[in-house]
Design a protein around this motif. Structure first.
Motif, PDB file in Angstrom:
ATOM      1  N   THR A 150       5.104  14.126  15.206  1.00  0.00           N
ATOM      2  CA  THR A 150       3.868  13.338  15.266  1.00  0.00           C
ATOM      3  C   THR A 150       3.328  13.168  13.856  1.00  0.00           C
ATOM      4  N   LEU A 151       2.589  12.067  13.653  1.00  0.00           N
ATOM      5  CA  LEU A 151       2.051  11.829  12.309  1.00  0.00           C
ATOM      6  C   LEU A 151       0.775  11.007  12.381  1.00  0.00           C
ATOM      7  N   THR A 152       0.037  11.061  11.303  1.00  0.00           N
ATOM      8  CA  THR A 152      -1.105  10.176  11.074  1.00  0.00           C
ATOM      9  C   THR A 152      -1.012   9.681   9.644  1.00  0.00           C
ATOM     10  N   ARG A 153      -1.282   8.377   9.446  1.00  0.00           N
ATOM     11  CA  ARG A 153      -1.180   7.767   8.117  1.00  0.00           C
ATOM     12  C   ARG A 153      -2.518   7.154   7.723  1.00  0.00           C
ATOM     13  N   SER A 154      -2.713   7.005   6.436  1.00  0.00           N
ATOM     14  CA  SER A 154      -3.923   6.386   5.909  1.00  0.00           C
ATOM     15  C   SER A 154      -3.617   5.821   4.532  1.00  0.00           C
TER      16      SER A 154
ATOM     17  N   ALA B  71       0.825  -1.213   0.000  1.00  0.00           N
ATOM     18  CA  ALA B  71       0.000   0.000   0.000  1.00  0.00           C
ATOM     19  C   ALA B  71       0.850   1.250   0.000  1.00  0.00           C
ATOM     20  N   VAL B  72       0.391   2.243  -0.763  1.00  0.00           N
ATOM     21  CA  VAL B  72       0.941   3.586  -0.677  1.00  0.00           C
ATOM     22  C   VAL B  72       0.314   4.268   0.529  1.00  0.00           C
ATOM     23  N   GLU B  73       1.120   4.913   1.356  1.00  0.00           N
ATOM     24  CA  GLU B  73       0.617   5.546   2.569  1.00  0.00           C
ATOM     25  C   GLU B  73       0.476   7.052   2.379  1.00  0.00           C
ATOM     26  N   GLN B  74      -0.700   7.569   2.730  1.00  0.00           N
ATOM     27  CA  GLN B  74      -0.935   9.009   2.772  1.00  0.00           C
ATOM     28  C   GLN B  74      -0.613   9.468   4.192  1.00  0.00           C
ATOM     29  N   VAL B  75       0.328  10.396   4.322  1.00  0.00           N
ATOM     30  CA  VAL B  75       0.859  10.720   5.646  1.00  0.00           C
ATOM     31  C   VAL B  75       0.841  12.233   5.867  1.00  0.00           C
ATOM     32  N   ARG B  76       0.396  12.594   7.051  1.00  0.00           N
ATOM     33  CA  ARG B  76       0.482  13.990   7.518  1.00  0.00           C
ATOM     34  C   ARG B  76       1.445  14.000   8.700  1.00  0.00           C
TER      35      ARG B  76
ATOM     36  N   ALA C  91      -7.668   8.520   2.209  1.00  0.00           N
ATOM     37  CA  ALA C  91      -7.593   9.982   2.129  1.00  0.00           C
ATOM     38  C   ALA C  91      -6.445  10.515   2.977  1.00  0.00           C
ATOM     39  N   MET C  92      -5.960  11.709   2.610  1.00  0.00           N
ATOM     40  CA  MET C  92      -4.898  12.343   3.386  1.00  0.00           C
ATOM     41  C   MET C  92      -5.431  12.735   4.762  1.00  0.00           C
ATOM     42  N   PRO C  93      -4.770  12.353   5.842  1.00  0.00           N
ATOM     43  CA  PRO C  93      -5.230  12.693   7.190  1.00  0.00           C
ATOM     44  C   PRO C  93      -5.239  14.206   7.425  1.00  0.00           C
ATOM     45  N   THR C  94      -6.014  14.604   8.400  1.00  0.00           N
ATOM     46  CA  THR C  94      -6.123  16.027   8.750  1.00  0.00           C
ATOM     47  C   THR C  94      -5.536  16.337  10.127  1.00  0.00           C
ATOM     48  N   THR C  95      -5.013  15.330  10.815  1.00  0.00           N
ATOM     49  CA  THR C  95      -4.397  15.521  12.126  1.00  0.00           C
ATOM     50  C   THR C  95      -3.073  14.763  12.176  1.00  0.00           C
ATOM     51  N   CYS C  96      -2.320  15.036  13.234  1.00  0.00           N
ATOM     52  CA  CYS C  96      -1.068  14.320  13.498  1.00  0.00           C
ATOM     53  C   CYS C  96      -1.172  13.752  14.906  1.00  0.00           C
ATOM     54  N   ASP C  97      -1.395  12.462  15.022  1.00  0.00           N
ATOM     55  CA  ASP C  97      -1.737  11.872  16.315  1.00  0.00           C
ATOM     56  C   ASP C  97      -0.673  10.962  16.912  1.00  0.00           C
ATOM     57  N   THR C  98       0.121  10.298  16.103  1.00  0.00           N
ATOM     58  CA  THR C  98       1.050   9.293  16.616  1.00  0.00           C
ATOM     59  C   THR C  98       2.417   9.918  16.860  1.00  0.00           C
ATOM     60  N   ILE C  99       2.906   9.779  18.087  1.00  0.00           N
ATOM     61  CA  ILE C  99       4.209  10.337  18.442  1.00  0.00           C
ATOM     62  C   ILE C  99       5.315   9.433  17.921  1.00  0.00           C
ATOM     63  N   GLN C 100       6.279  10.035  17.256  1.00  0.00           N
ATOM     64  CA  GLN C 100       7.446   9.309  16.763  1.00  0.00           C
ATOM     65  C   GLN C 100       8.566   9.339  17.814  1.00  0.00           C
ATOM     66  N   PRO C 101       9.414   8.329  17.827  1.00  0.00           N
ATOM     67  CA  PRO C 101      10.487   8.317  18.831  1.00  0.00           C
ATOM     68  C   PRO C 101      11.571   9.364  18.594  1.00  0.00           C
TER      69      PRO C 101
END
Length: 343
Positions: free
Chosen positions: A182-186, A72-77, A189-199
């Protein structure tokens, strides 16, 4: 002894089966991760006593985001968040640098050339992180991760009207938890928020060196119309010199007429209104209203000393045209006095 051995072996078997049950049977769940680095933001050496500020300076954010999915291609914000810095704790607008004495130098961080302050998610004072949206390709058949890289510019500006800031080296350290990703992937559709904290973090330093500096201005010393006949009375007038020096910079002010007198004893010459006029008008400069202390250029003897506080300090120059020695033709006379500030 053999009984105990069999018992321990029996206890191990269910655990081994459970571990095997959790091993993945196929490809792993898709994962997107992002890392970043930020270069230092260095204002260099700045002079602030004139009420202005240093030119804006920039730093560069480099980021890389990867996708390990092979399907899958990931749409990432992605949101790159910046907080207050180690020395500027609790200060967001403006942010502040400090020197070792705790003196503060105010600044702000912006996104590229815009007026948008670079902030972070959830911060009510500066709520705008830098946001990047991207489509990350899937992993290649050869096992290479899908990858997107990017660059962003951060602009730093010192606030104006900081002439009272003492000289020294200032910094604000954004290492550790003062930055975050932080990021959100899908996969749709392209996400509208950034929810997941990256290390990962992207810590950086903001630095500036405030130099010792002084600014001087002087008003003309105009004696007006004087009596040019011998035995005339002295003519007294005064003027103002304004000195602005950084806190707490010690300074001395020296005055030197165009004839290089060390004791403030100058002569005014004709300005050309009367052809062939070579007469001169003598004058002298003083440090006090009684005109008993001359103002010259011998440091510590006939100069004026002060200590800067970041604001303009007014010094009065007391002048006298020596009437008793005048015998000059009517004309306009002028001289130029050099004001020297040593600090």
């Amino acid at each position: 002894m053999s009984f105990l051995t069999r018992t321990l072996q029996a206890l191990r078997l269910p655990l081994l089966c459970a571990l095997l049950w959790w091993l993945p049977a196929g490809s792993a769940q898709a994962a997107v991760s992002c890392t970043a680095t930020m270069t230092a933001l260095a204002f260099g050496t700045v002079e602030l006593v004139n009420g202005s500020t240093a030119s804006p300076t920039t730093a560069t954010l480099n980021y890389t985001c990867t996708n390990d999915s092979n399907s899958a291609v990931e749409q990432v914000r992605v949101c790159f968040n910046i907080g207050d810095g180690n020395e500027g704790l609790g200060n967001f607008n403006p942010r502040v640098m400090e020197n070792t004495a705790g003196n503060q130098l105010r600044f702000q961080l912006y996104q590229a050339t815009s007026g948008t302050i670079w902030g972070s998610n959830g911060n009510a004072i500066v709520p705008n992180p830098f946001v990047a949206t991207m489509s990350i390709p899937r992993r290649t058949t050869a096992g290479g991760l899908g990858r997107v890289t990017g660059v962003a510019t951060m602009r730093g500006e010192l606030l104006p009207l900081q002439g009272t800031v003492p000289p020294g080296t200032y910094q604000d350290n954004f290492a550790g938890d003062h930055t975050s990703i932080t990021l959100t992937r899908s996969t749709s559709a392209m996400p509208t928020t950034c929810d997941t904290i990256q290390p990962g973090k992207f810590g950086f330093m903001v630095t500036a060196t405030v130099a010792k500096s002084c600014l001087v201005t002087a008003d003309p010393l105009n004696f007006g119309t004087v009596n040019g006949l011998p035995g005339a009375a002295d003519t007294d007038q005064a003027s103002t010199i304004s000195v602005t020096c950084t806190t707490p910079t010690a300074y001395t002010v020296a005055l030197t007429p165009s004839n290089n007198s060390t004791t403030g004893a100058g002569t005014m010459t004709p300005t050309g209104g009367v052809p062939g006029n070579t007469d001169t008008v003598p004058y002298r400069l003083y440090r006090n209203a009684a005109r008993s202390n001359v103002w010259g250029n011998v440091t510590g003897t006939n100069t004026v000393a002060g200590t800067g506080n970041g604001a303009a300090q007014a010094l009065t120059v007391y002048g006298r045209v020596l009437g008793a020695s005048t015998n000059v033709r009517p004309d306009s006379y002028r001289d130029v006095v050099t004001v020297s500030v040593t600090y």
